[in-house]
Design an enzyme around this catalytic site. Structure first.
Site, PDB file in Angstrom:
ATOM      1  N   HIS A 191     -10.010   3.311  14.217  1.00 26.60           N
ATOM      2  CA  HIS A 191     -11.454   3.360  14.066  1.00 26.60           C
ATOM      3  C   HIS A 191     -11.909   4.731  13.577  1.00 26.60           C
ATOM      4  CE1 HIS A 191     -11.992  -0.184  17.082  1.00 26.60           C
ATOM      5  NE2 HIS A 191     -11.902  -0.602  15.847  1.00 26.60           N
ATOM      6  N   GLU A 435       3.415  -9.152  -2.929  1.00 24.99           N
ATOM      7  CA  GLU A 435       3.501  -8.091  -1.924  1.00 24.99           C
ATOM      8  C   GLU A 435       4.892  -7.892  -1.354  1.00 24.99           C
ATOM      9  OE1 GLU A 435      -0.315  -7.867   0.649  1.00 24.99           O
ATOM     10  OE2 GLU A 435       0.070 -10.004   0.347  1.00 24.99           O
ATOM     11  N   ASP A 459       1.892  -3.197   0.727  1.00 22.92           N
ATOM     12  CA  ASP A 459       3.017  -3.877   1.371  1.00 22.92           C
ATOM     13  C   ASP A 459       4.255  -3.890   0.486  1.00 22.92           C
ATOM     14  OD1 ASP A 459       2.229  -4.515   3.943  1.00 22.92           O
ATOM     15  OD2 ASP A 459       1.234  -6.374   3.357  1.00 22.92           O
ATOM     16  N   CYS A 506      -4.026  -4.180  -6.871  1.00 20.69           N
ATOM     17  CA  CYS A 506      -5.103  -3.865  -5.933  1.00 20.69           C
ATOM     18  C   CYS A 506      -4.675  -2.964  -4.788  1.00 20.69           C
ATOM     19  CB  CYS A 506      -5.703  -5.151  -5.369  1.00 20.69           C
ATOM     20  SG  CYS A 506      -4.543  -6.129  -4.385  1.00 20.69           S
TER      21      CYS A 506
END
Length: 588
Positions: A191, A435, A459, A506
């Site tokens: 976070h 990926e 990944d 991406c």
């Protein structure tokens, strides 16, 4: 002078005095009271929990006003814990059965919960341990005379150095004074990382023991692009970085002024620059930065930001909002990529303990085992497809059977909607992410069954070189310049070109200007990046020709060392478009 390397999570460079944050914990002794005082202790406990919940509500409201609804929902976890009857009973238990003080019951209960989270094998739960520590301190503040957070003492520009920061501490940072964050713990999904990026504060996490090596007042440099902290820099380095900071501001202004110029190479090739988003509200920034649409909508964040599995209508509303904000520009929706380090609290029974969750039941595998969840999302996507140009893609496809099963489920949902008379785009384009190495190596076969590819290098790199991208101890081994990764990307692009299907990239590589020339040289003509990175990527595109990029790709493909390849890429792009960051010059 010492340089410590961590994980970059929010870009930018800052030079300032260090402010070493001490959470101010102090031990709470185990003290018993007479039985007659137990009701009073229970009342103190309930009052403290209620006051803490009100504080968290206020923080959530301030965060919503500054950063939007999605990030404000982070604090719903805190509120949910404070208001959870089971947790309240658990805290009240020692007071009633052992006659201990309310403060000791809070201290012991929350500390035990935090330790159990820290020991969990899932990164998601380990990162939530800091949330529980935050709650413990917040409740104790209303029970004992705890020291006030020393962050309040930061009344001049400085760089906060800490072992960790809780979400509420990060959200409450004063942007006027906090110039950067240097955090020992955490990863890209913490976070603290999410909020720091949203606040526009340069940040590096996973620095290990920096907080123990720095003292308040020392000069420190944070390079949020490279993931470096430089403590007590020598005069030459300090001068270099201060100049870089000034040039950074000038370059940022220049980039913003040119962000709407077309992404066209010097020899006339148009490159499609798209945005990566987690929430629809980010689309506004992406378009303002010059994005031509959205190439990756990470829909799993709808689940991560909620305390329940989003309903079909809730998902539809989010997708519809995204489509309307794009106003005719394309939207590519990735189906939910949950599992591994992304495990929502609001979907009970979805996950089981796994020894190696990154190689376990995650992403499309999870969806195919929970068809109700998968079909609910596909119904929402299809219903929204009538509102504007939408594409859907499946993540982490590793074999042909997974792709065919996913397409069969999509076809079943389409037939159900047809039977119900619900409108949708019957010509919806369907793609898959590349990926894992098995998908890259079989790209030619996959290209016969999809409309497009999207290469997810985050990944793909970690699975190809067997490196956890969130592990600060081996971060140097995680490299998009690895010859094996470069070869896989090249072969995927060639397979797509031969089959006549479109291909985009991406992953984080797409937003790193050091890789822009390489990716164009490998044949990519569509890149999807995080919104803040769009102007700098477009700047590189406008400064080069495809011929230059192809020559560089051939040179990079001829070396056998990731470090050597990365140096080659960095030096070439710095020659074409000099950067502002002194820390990225050759030899660093």
């Amino acid at each position: 002078m010492q340089t410590q390397r961590g994980i970059p999570v929010s870009p930018g460079v800052a030079v300032a005095r260090a402010f070493v944050f001490d959470a101010g914990d102090r031990p709470i002794p185990r003290r018993q009271v007479p039985s007659a005082e137990t009701p009073a202790q229970i009342q103190r406990l309930e009052t403290a929990l209620g006051a803490a919940a009100e504080e968290v509500e206020a923080i959530r409201d301030r965060t919503r006003a500054r950063l939007g609804d999605e990030l404000a929902r982070i604090f719903d976890f805190h509120l949910g814990m404070l208001r959870d009857p089971a947790l309240r009973d658990r805290v009240r238990g020692p007071v009633e059965s052992e006659n201990v003080t309310a403060e000791y019951a809070v201290h012991a209960t929350f500390r035990a919960l935090a330790e159990s989270f820290e020991a969990h094998e899932e990164p998601f739960f380990r990162e939530r341990a800091s949330d529980l520590d935050d709650l413990r301190r917040r409740v104790l503040k209303h029970l004992v005379d705890q020291p006030r957070s020393t962050l309040a003492a930061l009344d001049r520009p400085g760089i906060v150095v800490a072992h960790d920061l809780t979400p509420s501490q990060t959200a409450a940072l004063d942007r006027r004074h906090v110039k950067a964050l240097a955090i020992d713990a955490g990863g890209k999904t913490s976070h603290t990382a999410i909020l720091a990026h949203a606040l526009g504060i340069p940040a590096v996490v996973g620095l290990g023991d920096l907080a123990e090596r720095v003292t308040t007042g020392e000069t420190i440099i944070i390079d949020g692009d490279r993931g470096e902290a430089i403590v007590a820099p020598d005069a030459a380095t300090l001068l270099e970085y201060r100049g870089a900071a000034r040039r950074s501001k000038e370059q940022a202004r220049s980039l913003l002024e040119s962000r709407q110029l077309p992404a066209e190479t010097r020899d006339g090739a148009t490159i499609e620059i798209l945005g990566n988003i987690e929430f629809p509200s980010e689309i506004d920034e992406a378009l303002a930065m010059g994005a031509m649409g959205v190439g990756l909508y990470r829909t799993e964040y709808l689940f991560l930001a909620s305390h329940h599995a989003p309903t079909e209508q809730e998902q539809y509303d989010a997708y519809a909002d995204a489509i309307r904000r794009l106003d005719g520009k394309p939207l590519t929706i990735r189906t939910i990529d949950l599992g591994a380090d992304k495990m929502p609290e609001g979907v009970p029974g979805l996950f089981r303990d796994e020894r190696n969750p990154f190689l376990g039941c995650r992403s499309i595998r999870l969806c195919l085992q929970h068809l109700d969840l998968f079909k609910t999302q596909l119904r929402a996507v299809l219903r929204a497809s009538t509102l504007g140009p939408v594409r859907v893609m499946f993540p982490l496809i590793s074999n042909m059977m997974e792709l065919r099963q996913s397409r069969m489920v999509l076809q079943d949902v389409m037939e159900d909607l047809d039977d119900a008379g619900v409108a949708f785009d019957h010509d919806l384009q369907v793609g898959m992410m590349i990926e894992v190495p098995s998908a890259a190596l079989q790209a030619e076969a996959f290209a016969k069954e999809v409309d497009f590819f999207s290469i997810g290098t985050n990944d793909l790199i970690q699975y190809t070189v067997a490196v956890d991208r969130g592990n600060e101890r081996i971060a140097s081994l995680y490299s998009g310049a690895h010859p094996a990764v470069v070869r896989l990307v090249r072969e995927v692009v060639r397979a797509a070109d031969r089959a006549g299907v479109s291909v985009s990239l991406c992953g984080e590589m797409a937003g790193d200007r050091e890789f822009t020339m390489l990716l164009l040289g490998l044949g990519l003509r569509s890149l999807s990046v995080t919104p803040p990175a769009i102007p700098s990527v477009k700047q590189v595109v406008r400064s080069v020709s495809l011929a230059q990029c192809q020559r560089l790709a051939r040179r990079a493909g001829a070396v056998d060392s990731p470090r050597e390849a990365h140096t080659l890429l960095r030096e070439e792009v710095d020659r074409v478009v000099p950067r502002h960051s002194a820390g990225r010059t050759a030899g660093r």
